[in-house]
Scaffold this motif. Structure first.
Motif, mmCIF file in Angstrom:
data_model
loop_
_atom_site.group_PDB
_atom_site.id
_atom_site.type_symbol
_atom_site.label_atom_id
_atom_site.label_comp_id
_atom_site.label_asym_id
_atom_site.label_seq_id
_atom_site.Cartn_x
_atom_site.Cartn_y
_atom_site.Cartn_z
ATOM 1 N N PHE A 197 23.031 -73.800 9.566
ATOM 2 C CA PHE A 197 24.154 -72.881 9.675
ATOM 3 C C PHE A 197 23.719 -71.448 9.353
ATOM 4 O O PHE A 197 24.301 -70.492 9.862
ATOM 5 N N ILE A 198 22.707 -71.312 8.516
ATOM 6 C CA ILE A 198 22.174 -69.970 8.240
ATOM 7 C C ILE A 198 21.556 -69.385 9.502
ATOM 8 O O ILE A 198 21.779 -68.214 9.847
ATOM 9 N N PHE A 199 20.769 -70.189 10.218
ATOM 10 C CA PHE A 199 20.177 -69.734 11.475
ATOM 11 C C PHE A 199 21.269 -69.330 12.470
ATOM 12 O O PHE A 199 21.176 -68.297 13.140
ATOM 13 N N THR A 200 22.308 -70.160 12.569
ATOM 14 C CA THR A 200 23.392 -69.862 13.509
ATOM 15 C C THR A 200 24.073 -68.546 13.155
ATOM 16 O O THR A 200 24.338 -67.713 14.035
ATOM 17 N N ALA A 201 24.321 -68.335 11.870
ATOM 18 C CA ALA A 201 24.986 -67.100 11.434
ATOM 19 C C ALA A 201 24.097 -65.877 11.672
ATOM 20 O O ALA A 201 24.571 -64.828 12.130
ATOM 21 N N ILE A 202 22.810 -66.007 11.365
ATOM 22 C CA ILE A 202 21.887 -64.882 11.602
ATOM 23 C C ILE A 202 21.815 -64.555 13.081
ATOM 24 O O ILE A 202 21.801 -63.385 13.482
ATOM 25 N N GLY A 203 21.763 -65.586 13.914
ATOM 26 C CA GLY A 203 21.704 -65.366 15.353
ATOM 27 C C GLY A 203 22.932 -64.628 15.868
ATOM 28 O O GLY A 203 22.819 -63.703 16.679
ATOM 29 N N ILE A 204 24.111 -65.031 15.393
ATOM 30 C CA ILE A 204 25.343 -64.350 15.803
ATOM 31 C C ILE A 204 25.338 -62.897 15.340
ATOM 32 O O ILE A 204 25.711 -61.977 16.089
ATOM 33 N N PHE A 205 24.895 -62.669 14.106
ATOM 34 C CA PHE A 205 24.869 -61.299 13.570
ATOM 35 C C PHE A 205 23.941 -60.406 14.376
ATOM 36 O O PHE A 205 24.308 -59.284 14.753
ATOM 37 N N LEU A 206 22.734 -60.886 14.664
ATOM 38 C CA LEU A 206 21.784 -60.077 15.432
ATOM 39 C C LEU A 206 22.287 -59.828 16.850
ATOM 40 O O LEU A 206 22.138 -58.723 17.398
ATOM 41 N N GLY A 207 22.885 -60.858 17.463
ATOM 42 C CA GLY A 207 23.408 -60.682 18.814
ATOM 43 C C GLY A 207 24.535 -59.665 18.866
ATOM 44 O O GLY A 207 24.585 -58.812 19.762
ATOM 45 N N LEU A 208 25.449 -59.734 17.901
ATOM 46 C CA LEU A 208 26.543 -58.768 17.861
ATOM 47 C C LEU A 208 26.026 -57.358 17.591
ATOM 48 O O LEU A 208 26.539 -56.378 18.144
ATOM 49 N N THR A 209 25.005 -57.250 16.735
ATOM 50 C CA THR A 209 24.422 -55.933 16.460
ATOM 51 C C THR A 209 23.838 -55.319 17.718
ATOM 52 O O THR A 209 23.913 -54.101 17.927
ATOM 53 N N ALA A 210 23.284 -56.154 18.586
ATOM 54 C CA ALA A 210 22.657 -55.650 19.817
ATOM 55 C C ALA A 210 23.675 -55.170 20.837
ATOM 56 O O ALA A 210 23.390 -54.262 21.616
ATOM 57 N N VAL A 211 24.854 -55.783 20.847
ATOM 58 C CA VAL A 211 25.823 -55.473 21.909
ATOM 59 C C VAL A 211 27.012 -54.663 21.416
ATOM 60 O O VAL A 211 27.929 -54.393 22.201
ATOM 61 N N LEU A 212 27.035 -54.246 20.152
ATOM 62 C CA LEU A 212 28.158 -53.452 19.650
ATOM 63 C C LEU A 212 28.280 -52.146 20.436
ATOM 64 O O LEU A 212 27.299 -51.404 20.570
ATOM 65 N N PRO A 213 29.446 -51.850 20.967
ATOM 66 C CA PRO A 213 29.598 -50.607 21.744
ATOM 67 C C PRO A 213 29.473 -49.380 20.861
ATOM 68 O O PRO A 213 29.972 -49.333 19.737
ATOM 69 N N GLY A 214 28.777 -48.389 21.366
ATOM 70 C CA GLY A 214 28.621 -47.129 20.648
ATOM 71 C C GLY A 214 27.474 -47.098 19.658
ATOM 72 O O GLY A 214 27.123 -46.025 19.162
ATOM 73 N N LEU A 215 26.869 -48.275 19.357
ATOM 74 C CA LEU A 215 25.782 -48.292 18.375
ATOM 75 C C LEU A 215 24.469 -47.838 18.996
ATOM 76 O O LEU A 215 23.637 -47.223 18.325
ATOM 77 N N GLY A 235 18.260 -62.788 18.365
ATOM 78 C CA GLY A 235 19.507 -63.377 17.885
ATOM 79 C C GLY A 235 19.925 -64.590 18.678
ATOM 80 O O GLY A 235 20.300 -65.629 18.102
ATOM 81 N N SER A 236 19.869 -64.502 20.001
ATOM 82 C CA SER A 236 20.248 -65.652 20.828
ATOM 83 C C SER A 236 19.287 -66.822 20.616
ATOM 84 O O SER A 236 19.711 -67.987 20.610
ATOM 85 N N SER A 237 18.014 -66.538 20.406
ATOM 86 C CA SER A 237 17.032 -67.608 20.175
ATOM 87 C C SER A 237 17.292 -68.317 18.848
ATOM 88 O O SER A 237 17.270 -69.553 18.775
ATOM 89 N N ILE A 238 17.545 -67.536 17.790
ATOM 90 C CA ILE A 238 17.810 -68.141 16.483
ATOM 91 C C ILE A 238 19.125 -68.918 16.506
ATOM 92 O O ILE A 238 19.244 -69.998 15.910
ATOM 93 N N PHE A 239 20.124 -68.368 17.192
ATOM 94 C CA PHE A 239 21.406 -69.070 17.315
ATOM 95 C C PHE A 239 21.214 -70.416 18.016
ATOM 96 O O PHE A 239 21.726 -71.451 17.561
ATOM 97 N N LEU A 240 20.492 -70.422 19.120
ATOM 98 C CA LEU A 240 20.258 -71.673 19.844
ATOM 99 C C LEU A 240 19.438 -72.656 19.024
ATOM 100 O O LEU A 240 19.669 -73.870 19.074
ATOM 101 N N LEU A 241 18.475 -72.140 18.266
ATOM 102 C CA LEU A 241 17.692 -73.025 17.403
ATOM 103 C C LEU A 241 18.597 -73.700 16.385
ATOM 104 O O LEU A 241 18.442 -74.903 16.106
ATOM 105 N N GLY A 242 19.547 -72.940 15.816
ATOM 106 C CA GLY A 242 20.508 -73.541 14.892
ATOM 107 C C GLY A 242 21.360 -74.595 15.578
ATOM 108 O O GLY A 242 21.632 -75.663 14.991
ATOM 109 N N ILE A 243 21.785 -74.339 16.808
ATOM 110 C CA ILE A 243 22.591 -75.318 17.544
ATOM 111 C C ILE A 243 21.782 -76.580 17.833
ATOM 112 O O ILE A 243 22.280 -77.715 17.703
ATOM 113 N N PHE A 244 20.525 -76.407 18.213
ATOM 114 C CA PHE A 244 19.680 -77.560 18.539
ATOM 115 C C PHE A 244 19.336 -78.405 17.316
ATOM 116 O O PHE A 244 18.860 -79.532 17.472
#
Length: 368
Positions: A197-215, A235-244
């Motif tokens: 779940f830590i991997f999943t959370a980190i992946g989501i955080f990094l992915g959102l950081t990459a796509v935040l508008p205006g950042l 981020g997407s790789s770590i998220f998928l690793l957590g899912i797998f």
């Protein structure tokens, strides 16, 4: 010992699933690029100039770092000599570089993989304190930040063509090294199930950081590996690793399919070039299909490599074995005759020069 081996196999299966997804995305993307008459980025746009296949690149390199850790730890558990272990990795990665050169004479995905992994192997195996998991966890974050900083610096410099292609183009060396090192670092935590779940959370955080508008001031793109792209890919790789790593996911047929493709990733990667791209290129069929036909071809190509991986599920023959056969044939059919010919030519020249310079030697030999 048996429990440790089972745990290691389970972790390798999770990594293989991640690598299998990366390979399938690459194959699908290649199929579109080979046959579509227009720009494949316009068919399946993803947040700007990206396509799903672009995200496969960081996923592939992160999975390589994860696998490297398990492979290196396996050698250390067997108490192999560090010099022998370095030699084994060097030989294997040298073959990987050779395979990459055979597929593309320019700086490509496999050449970059071989070089960055070799640097990481020699760095970690040449510093004995880093064989401790605790020391690795302290050392690797600084190494990742350093490599990432060098990459961002190289992107801003006006480099000569050779160095630009090596350090700031489609496969930038420092960025790939940072991805490999990130995978290696994450692998030190794979043995703990609570990290799922830590991997999943980190992946989501990094992915959102990459796509935040205006950042970020620039649109998401792969060329040059800008920071938003690296954050999204990682981020997407770590998220998928957590899912797998979730048990319900591992019981699905999709997971087992991705795992099979990932366990045979190098063969699949080389196979889809040799079996599909070369005939298309030689027959002049590249860049001729419409959008619908190109999508159908890319899906067919993906299905073909899945079937190939399933058909080879019991095979032990690898691309590295093929490289060994090539080297053996070159040594037997080319190098040995050249050496014998050079030796015979040298002996003849030596005999001719000796007889002319010291004619008495020839007469002495006859008397003897």
């Amino acid at each position: 010992m048996a429990a440790e081996k089972t745990n290691c196999n389970s972790r390798q299966g999770e990594i293989d699933a991640l690598r299998g997804l990366a390979v399938l995305l690459m194959v699908f993307s290649h199929g579109l690029r080979w046959v579509y008459i227009g720009n494949p980025a316009t068919l399946l746009p993803l947040g700007g100039l990206l396509t799903p296949g672009d995200l496969a690149t960081p996923m592939f390199y992160l999975a390589a770092g994860l696998s490297l850790y398990l492979s290196m730890q396996g050698g250390l558990r067997k108490n192999l000599d560090l010099l022998l272990l370095r030699q084994r990795f060097t030989a294997r990665l040298g073959k990987l570089f050779f395979i990459g050169v055979c597929m593309s004479l320019v700086w490509g995905v496999l050449q970059a993989q071989a070089v960055t992994l070799l640097i990481l192997v020699w760095l970690l195996l040449s510093l004995p304190p880093l064989q401790s998991r605790r020391a690795l966890r302290l050392f690797l974050p600084g190494l990742i930040v350093l490599a990432l900083g060098l990459h961002l610096l190289c992107r801003e410099l006006c480099l000569p063509l050779f160095w630009h292609r090596l350090l700031a183009d489609q496969f930038p060396l420092f960025a790939i090294f940072a991805l490999n090192a990130t995978g290696f670092y994450l692998a030190t935590y794979l043995r703990h199930r609570h990290t799922t779940f830590i991997f999943t959370a980190i992946g989501i955080f990094l992915g959102l950081t990459a796509v935040l508008p205006g950042l970020w001031q620039t649109a998401l793109q792969r060329q040059g590996a800008p920071l938003p792209f690296l954050l999204l890919g990682t981020g997407s790789s770590i998220f998928l690793l957590g899912i797998f790593r979730l048990s319900p996911v591992q019981k699905t047929k999709i997971f087992r399919c991705l795992q099979q493709v990932g366990s045979d990733a190098l063969f699949i990667f080389v196979f889809h070039y040799a079996a599909f791209f070369l005939p298309l290129y030689l027959l002049g069929f590249t860049g001729k299909l419409s959008a619908a036909a190109a999508l159908a071809f890319a899906l067919m190509l993906s299905a073909a490599v899945i079937l190939t991986a399933w058909w080879r599920r019991h095979s032990t023959f690898t691309i590295y074995d093929l490289v060994d056969l090539i080297f053996l044939a070159l040594q037997t059919e080319l190098l040995q005759p050249l050496v014998r010919g050079a030796a015979g030519c040298g002996a003849y020249l030596f005999s001719a020069l000796t007889s002319r310079t010291y004619p008495g030697i020839t007469g002495l030999r006859r008397q003897l």
